[in-house]
Design an enzyme around this catalytic site. Structure first.
Site, PDB file in Angstrom:
ATOM      1  NE  ARG A 133      -2.677  -3.272  -3.310  1.00  0.00           N
ATOM      2  CZ  ARG A 133      -2.585  -3.568  -2.021  1.00  0.00           C
ATOM      3  NH1 ARG A 133      -2.478  -2.603  -1.131  1.00  0.00           N
ATOM      4  NH2 ARG A 133      -2.584  -4.816  -1.605  1.00  0.00           N
ATOM      5  CG  PHE A 166     -12.656  -1.678   4.690  1.00  0.00           C
ATOM      6  CD1 PHE A 166     -11.574  -2.365   5.205  1.00  0.00           C
ATOM      7  CD2 PHE A 166     -12.872  -1.691   3.326  1.00  0.00           C
ATOM      8  CE1 PHE A 166     -10.705  -3.067   4.368  1.00  0.00           C
ATOM      9  CE2 PHE A 166     -12.022  -2.384   2.477  1.00  0.00           C
ATOM     10  CZ  PHE A 166     -10.939  -3.075   3.001  1.00  0.00           C
ATOM     11  CB  VAL A 167     -10.828   4.003   3.794  1.00  0.00           C
ATOM     12  CG1 VAL A 167     -11.857   4.760   4.613  1.00  0.00           C
ATOM     13  CG2 VAL A 167      -9.543   3.810   4.593  1.00  0.00           C
ATOM     14  CG  ASP A 216      -5.822  -4.337  -0.647  1.00  0.00           C
ATOM     15  OD1 ASP A 216      -5.341  -3.893   0.420  1.00  0.00           O
ATOM     16  OD2 ASP A 216      -6.081  -5.531  -0.834  1.00  0.00           O
ATOM     17  N   GLY A 263       0.774  -1.240   0.000  1.00  0.00           N
ATOM     18  CA  GLY A 263       0.000   0.000   0.000  1.00  0.00           C
ATOM     19  C   GLY A 263       0.804   1.288   0.000  1.00  0.00           C
ATOM     20  CD  GLU A 300       2.616   0.916   6.527  1.00  0.00           C
ATOM     21  OE1 GLU A 300       1.913   0.887   5.504  1.00  0.00           O
ATOM     22  OE2 GLU A 300       2.762  -0.065   7.272  1.00  0.00           O
ATOM     23  CG  ASP A 301      -1.418   1.790   2.886  1.00  0.00           C
ATOM     24  OD1 ASP A 301      -0.874   1.412   3.948  1.00  0.00           O
ATOM     25  OD2 ASP A 301      -2.075   1.029   2.165  1.00  0.00           O
ATOM     26  CG  ASP A 322      -6.195  -0.334  11.081  1.00  0.00           C
ATOM     27  OD1 ASP A 322      -6.819  -0.144  12.133  1.00  0.00           O
ATOM     28  OD2 ASP A 322      -6.732  -0.674  10.029  1.00  0.00           O
ATOM     29  CE  LYS A 337      -9.385   2.809   9.858  1.00  0.00           C
ATOM     30  NZ  LYS A 337      -9.881   1.495   9.330  1.00  0.00           N
TER      31      LYS A 337
HETATM   32  C1  PRP Z   1      -1.886  -2.563   5.739  1.00  0.00           C
HETATM   33  C2  PRP Z   1      -1.206  -1.220   5.645  1.00  0.00           C
HETATM   34  C3  PRP Z   1      -0.197  -1.275   6.745  1.00  0.00           C
HETATM   35  C4  PRP Z   1      -0.861  -2.147   7.773  1.00  0.00           C
HETATM   36  C5  PRP Z   1      -1.453  -1.278   8.834  1.00  0.00           C
HETATM   37  O1  PRP Z   1      -1.129  -3.481   5.048  1.00  0.00           O
HETATM   38  O2  PRP Z   1      -0.601  -1.027   4.397  1.00  0.00           O
HETATM   39  O3  PRP Z   1       1.027  -1.853   6.326  1.00  0.00           O
HETATM   40  O4  PRP Z   1      -1.910  -2.872   7.122  1.00  0.00           O
HETATM   41  O5  PRP Z   1      -2.160  -2.056   9.744  1.00  0.00           O
HETATM   42  P1  PRP Z   1      -1.732  -2.234  11.264  1.00  0.00           P
HETATM   43  O6  PRP Z   1      -1.400  -0.884  11.804  1.00  0.00           O
HETATM   44  O7  PRP Z   1      -2.977  -2.815  11.879  1.00  0.00           O
HETATM   45  O8  PRP Z   1      -0.572  -3.188  11.334  1.00  0.00           O
HETATM   46  P2  PRP Z   1      -1.666  -4.914   4.604  1.00  0.00           P
HETATM   47  O9  PRP Z   1      -1.138  -5.951   5.557  1.00  0.00           O
HETATM   48  O10 PRP Z   1      -3.147  -4.877   4.410  1.00  0.00           O
HETATM   49  O11 PRP Z   1      -0.902  -5.132   3.241  1.00  0.00           O
HETATM   50  P3  PRP Z   1      -0.967  -4.279   1.876  1.00  0.00           P
HETATM   51  O12 PRP Z   1      -0.258  -2.968   2.102  1.00  0.00           O
HETATM   52  O13 PRP Z   1      -0.249  -5.148   0.914  1.00  0.00           O
HETATM   53  O14 PRP Z   1      -2.419  -4.084   1.528  1.00  0.00           O
END
Ligand code: PRP
Length: 195
Positions: free
Chosen positions: A170, A157-158, A164, A49, A104-105, A108, A136
């Site tokens: 994405r 959920f965004v 994604d 992301g 990072e995107d 969470d 978040k």
């Molecule tokens: C998402 C996002 C962060 C992580 C954040 O990645 O890109 O890396 O989750 O969540 P957290 O703070 O709860 O750890 P994901 O694992 O969905 O992979 P992606 O970037 O390939 O979609």
């Protein structure tokens, strides 16, 4: 896109427009550039992301800037809450002694970032900051220091701008929510379930 036109047929609501994101990314780049002045700035981009933000950021940052990529995954969705994660793809270059900004995107629960920042500190970074398009904070389970935050988002959920749903959306230039019926539809062919 004109006023009132749907941003995408699968999108319920645009929370952050492409124009706001682009303006904010320029501000974030200016902050990072100011803080990193005179340093050998190295971006550690979290796949998948973080790629979209990194691509926009790096074009706003004064050179020289280097980039490397890391992919981290939880051991499975059912164990995600355990906080156990693993490296799926490691960095190519050393971070020892370098001025690193993680890209990072979204932050969470903070579990991914917590793992990654511990890893990078263990590997001897000289300086470590984090830039995330979205924060978040209501979802946080472990503390996470994010110096550069694009936007704070509520508990929803965004998708878009790197985020994604089943590996899709994405590339949307904005951040928004999906229509409920889209989230109930099966994954497209060739997209296996997350492990
Ligand atoms: C998402 C996002 C962060 C992580 C954040 O990645 O890109 O890396 O989750 O969540 P957290 O703070 O709860 O750890 P994901 O694992 O969905 O992979 P992606 O970037 O390939 O979609």
């Amino acid at each position: 896109m004109g006023i009132g036109e749907p941003a995408h047929p699968d999108v319920a609501e645009v929370l952050i427009s492409a124009e706001r994101i682009q303006a904010r990314v320029k501000e974030l780049a200016a902050e990072i550039a100011r803080d990193a002045a005179g340093q050998d700035l190295h971006l550690v981009v979290v796949l998948r992301g973080g790629v979209i933000l990194a691509a926009d950021l790096v074009r706003e940052l004064p050179p020289p800037v280097s980039m490397d990529f890391i992919a981290i995954s939880s051991y499975g969705s059912e164990t995600r809450s355990s906080g156990v994660v693993r490296i799926v793809k490691d960095l190519e270059d050393t971070v020892e002694g370098r001025y690193v900004v993680v890209v990072e995107d979204i932050v969470d629960t903070g579990l991914t970032l917590n793992y990654l920042t511990n890893l990078l500190r263990d590997r001897g970074v000289a300086a470590l900051e984090v830039c995330a398009l979205l924060d978040k904070p209501t979802a946080r389970r472990v503390p996470a220091e994010v110096r550069y935050v694009g936007f704070t988002v509520p508990e929803a959920f965004v998708v878009g701008y790197g985020l994604d749903y089943k590996q899709r959306y994405r590339g949307l230039p904005f951040v928004g929510t999906l229509r409920p019926e889209v989230q109930e539809s099966p994954a497209p062919p060739g997209v296996p379930p997350r492990l």
